[in-house]
Design an enzyme around this catalytic site. Structure first.
Site, PDB file in Angstrom:
ATOM      1  N   LYS A   1      -2.023 -41.830 -25.172  1.00 51.45           N
ATOM      2  CA  LYS A   1      -1.890 -42.015 -23.794  1.00 51.45           C
ATOM      3  C   LYS A   1      -2.435 -40.692 -23.758  1.00 51.45           C
ATOM      4  O   LYS A   1      -2.640 -39.573 -24.611  1.00 51.45           O
ATOM      5  CB  LYS A   1      -0.462 -42.023 -23.854  1.00 51.45           C
TER       6      LYS A   1
ATOM      7  N   SER B   1       5.927 -46.183 -18.940  1.00 54.39           N
ATOM      8  CA  SER B   1       4.917 -45.024 -18.526  1.00 54.39           C
ATOM      9  C   SER B   1       4.173 -45.245 -19.105  1.00 54.39           C
ATOM     10  O   SER B   1       3.004 -44.713 -19.183  1.00 54.39           O
ATOM     11  CB  SER B   1       5.148 -43.542 -17.941  1.00 54.39           C
TER      12      SER B   1
ATOM     13  N   SER C   1       9.415 -45.521 -21.899  1.00 53.38           N
ATOM     14  CA  SER C   1       8.359 -45.663 -21.398  1.00 53.38           C
ATOM     15  C   SER C   1       7.305 -46.988 -22.692  1.00 53.38           C
ATOM     16  O   SER C   1       6.272 -46.540 -22.511  1.00 53.38           O
ATOM     17  CB  SER C   1       7.388 -44.284 -20.916  1.00 53.38           C
TER      18      SER C   1
END
Ligand code: GLN
Length: 486
Positions: free
Chosen positions: A78, A153, A177
């Protein structure tokens, strides 16, 4: 089976037996990225040449007899976890030119284990969001239905794993997330205990809630990833010096004697989709069939979790994000007449609307005169939520619930209504507020063919119990084998 479809443990066996090389595997995955990235938009950076160099290095290691579980395995990260010399933007304009001069501890650990880092994955800006629509870069699409959100997210992480664009990925989870996009994309995701993994080099959103964790194609892979990245780190004073067990070791142990708590509050949650409820109920049946005993527990303060989280997280964010001022690093608006204007315009242009909204809410909650009423009060209710879990775990080993109240919704459906969007985190936030580990495993498909996830939560540092329940459930079902047709 094609090489890019392998799980980590399958690829590891083939690498160890020298039936495939890491370079072949990495090339196959890079080809897959090239084939489907245009449709799903999961990556912010693909570092193909760099990945192939690492793969060549891994092949040399394997040839010399060193093949750890992640050696030569192509993974992705990420875009808020620092990677030395590779852009780490948090999907924000304000960090668009940020090249970290150092690796996060988890990145270093992956590299030391011989993993191949393919690149960096899209996300909601600064990890604030539940749909990827807050990304300052682009919207990632759900591989099961390109018109729908893939969750948020850690969207790129979930989508890249679901679409076989990497064998596993790292994400971060402040309020859901990792678990929520894992649920919407039909992959396995875990938020470990707060303090289990070093946050050194993780760009901070809400420091008392943030935790890094793995997303993978199955539970065994998730355990392998956690084995590598967990552990105390002197560079993060909130990482806890406790032993890290071998998470793969007890996967196959049975569930006899285990008590599973079903919180009575969850079934009466407003907005819970009947298909999600039915899938979770069927999963409860499967787990009972495997020998566990399901009992009723109560988490009476969970109804306040959304309100508490949306005071604490923005408050901490407003403080953490104060560092982006155009002076030290990141974007600077040079079109200004004096210093205050430079700060103001840099932050107005550099941050997107949701990040600005949270900075404003957080600054307000922390300001003199309001602190006690908001941050102070939220912290007190947080303690009640922690106490609820303590009591419940006095009676059971694992708590089970849905991950998200509905399957993936349509892109654009909730973006104009932040409050409705915030409710998509209703089942996941409490685990962060309490610091306990939580996990999402695929447990069904909706009538429209969209994945549904089952959430499992355990006491602090009891990740192995979660892996055990999840693995047993997975072996008794076929949901983790379903793939989106891209
Ligand atoms: N969706 C939640 C939020 O927007 C959680 C995000 C996260 O876990 N990083 O804050």
């Amino acid at each position: 089976m094609k090489l890019h479809q392998l799980t980590i443990h399958e690829a590891h066996e083939l690498l160890k037996q020298k039936k495939i090389s890491s370079q072949e595997l990495t090339l196959a995955v890079l080809q897959r990225i090239e084939d489907v990235e245009e449709k799903v938009d999961a990556f912010i950076t693909v570092a193909g040449d760099h990945a192939l160099q690492q793969a060549a290095e891994a092949d040399r290691l394997i040839a010399s007899g060193h093949c750890e579980p992640l050696t030569g395995i192509p993974l992705a990260i990420k875009d808020l976890i620092c990677t030395r010399g590779m852009q780490t933007s948090c999907a924000s304009r304000i960090l668009e030119n940020f090249m970290p001069p150092y690796d996060a501890t988890v990145t270093r650990k992956l590299k030391q284990a011989g993993a191949v880092i393919l690149g960096k994955l899209n996300m909601d800006e600064f990890a604030m969001g539940s749909s990827t629509e807050n990304s300052g870069v682009k919207i990632t699409r759900n591989p099961w239905d390109l018109e729908r959100i893939p969750g948020g997210s850690s969207v790129g992480s979930a989508v890249a794993v679901a679409a076989d664009m990497c064998l596993g990925a790292l994400g971060s989870d402040t309020g859901g997330s990792i678990r929520q996009p894992a649920s919407h994309c039909g992959v396995v995701g875990m938020k470990p205990t707060y303090g289990r993994i070093s946050r050194f080099g993780l760009v901070a959103f809400a420091s008392s809630l943030d935790q890094i964790g793995p997303l993978a194609k199955d539970v065994a892979d998730c355990a392998l990833l956690l084995n590598t990245i967990a552990g105390h780190d002197a560079a993060d004073s909130t990482s806890v010096p406790v032993d890290v067990p071998d998470y793969g070791a007890s996967l196959a142990d049975g569930l006899k004697g285990l008590k599973i708590g079903i919180p009575r509050e969850y079934s009466v949650t407003e907005g819970l989709d009947p298909e999600v409820e039915a899938a979770v109920n069927r999963a409860i049946g499967v787990i009972e069939g495997l020998g566990a005993e399901c009992i009723d527990v109560s988490l009476p303060h969970s109804e306040y979790a959304v309100a508490v989280y949306y005071v604490i997280a923005p408050s901490e964010a407003s403080s953490n994000l104060a560092r982006y001022d155009g002076v030290k690093y990141g974007f600077r608006n040079t079109d200004h007449s004096e210093l205050m204007n430079m700060y103001r315009t840099t932050r107005s242009i550099g941050f997107g609307p949701e990040v600005q909204r949270r900075i404003i809410i957080g600054t307000y909650c922390l300001s003199a005169g309001y602190y006690d009423a908001y941050y102070g009060k939220a912290s007190q209710v947080r303690t009640l939520i922690v106490e609820d879990f303590k009591k419940a775990f006095g009676k059971c080993d694992v708590i089970l619930s849905p991950v998200a109240p509905t399957p993936a919704f349509k892109i654009g459906e909730k973006i104009d209504d932040p409050l409705t969007m915030y409710l998509s985190d209703i089942f996941t936030l409490s685990a962060n507020l309490a610091g306990i580990p939580g996990m999402s495993v695929p447990c069904g498909l909706s009538g429209q063919g969209l994945p549904i996830g089952l959430q499992l939560m355990a006491k602090h540092f009891n990740e192995e119990t979660l892996f055990k329940v999840a693995h047993n459930f997975e072996q008794a079902t076929e949901f983790h084998k379903l793939k989106p047709s891209l």
